[in-house]
Design an enzyme around this catalytic site. Sequence first.
Site, PDB file in Angstrom:
ATOM      1  N   GLU A 150       0.833  -1.195   0.000  1.00  0.00           N
ATOM      2  CA  GLU A 150       0.000   0.000   0.000  1.00  0.00           C
ATOM      3  C   GLU A 150       0.871   1.249   0.000  1.00  0.00           C
ATOM      4  OE1 GLU A 150      -3.877  -1.736   2.463  1.00  0.00           O
ATOM      5  OE2 GLU A 150      -2.650  -0.142   3.326  1.00  0.00           O
ATOM      6  N   CYS A 151       0.702   2.088  -1.013  1.00  0.00           N
ATOM      7  CA  CYS A 151       1.336   3.392  -1.079  1.00  0.00           C
ATOM      8  C   CYS A 151       2.864   3.273  -1.026  1.00  0.00           C
ATOM      9  CB  CYS A 151       0.802   4.291   0.037  1.00  0.00           C
ATOM     10  SG  CYS A 151       1.037   6.057  -0.279  1.00  0.00           S
ATOM     11  N   ALA A 152       3.472   3.369   0.140  1.00  0.00           N
ATOM     12  CA  ALA A 152       4.919   3.209   0.240  1.00  0.00           C
ATOM     13  C   ALA A 152       5.350   1.849  -0.293  1.00  0.00           C
ATOM     14  CB  ALA A 152       5.364   3.366   1.693  1.00  0.00           C
TER      15      ALA A 152
END
Length: 279
Positions: A150-152
């Site tokens: 997720e994201c990072a």
Amino acid sequence: GIVTPSRHLGLVPVAERAAEAVETVERLGRLIVEAGDLDAVMQIAASASDLAVDAWAPELVARDQRPVVAVAGGEAFTFSYAENIELLEAAGAEVVGFDPLRDAALPPGVSGLVIGGGFPEVYAEQLSANEPLRRAVAALAREGAPISAECAGLLYLGQSLDGHPMAGVLDVVGSMTPSLTLGYRTVKPAAASWMSDVEVTGHEFHRTTVNGAGQPAWSSGEGFIAGGVHASYLHLHWAGVPGLATRFVEAAGAFADRCQVVSRSGRTDDLTTRAGEAV
């Protein structure tokens, strides 16, 4: 003397400034003791009636084998929900943390990987310098282990971030931008994976972007699915998606079983062990 610094996405996480954060909390404590009537606060609190609902707790799932699920942490990956880990453990996983900044290998026997949010853009050079772990993550992904990013995590699985080589699992390039992406999204999976047949609501909050090609993860066209990898900018609270943690752990267990079968056949070593080593 009581400050909490901020930067491009808000407050600087405590994991990056633990000593200063502890000092700030101690100062706050002294101020509250000096300025407040704690006995009165406790008396008022004790007068409250019991809650009308039960406290939340994940539903426990019994398993003969507990697949090892590694969860990224350290300064570069500070954003995750504690309940997500509780749900993974309740679903039968053995959850083990690792630090992509410092650990040269994944935990032994890992058969599932969760890489949540954080600030990889701040630590891109250090993450890139840990080449053994980048190659281990790529090896695990190639073998088909379930991976939630997720994201990072999405940025870490790409080819590069601001010019620094990353794990190279996805054919995307990440970079910082001057604009902020912020908002809630309600989407459905765009392809079959361990994240199937659900409608989810999550949030995006980032100043990076990724450019590349691949099967989108969500019906909105965002994110990527590749093998067992489900990666996107969307942050999900797994307690709001019934059965998701169980589905992930089942996929990790199936991967572990497949690796053991392959190992017993004599054709190769245990794949989860090889992925966990500094290749």
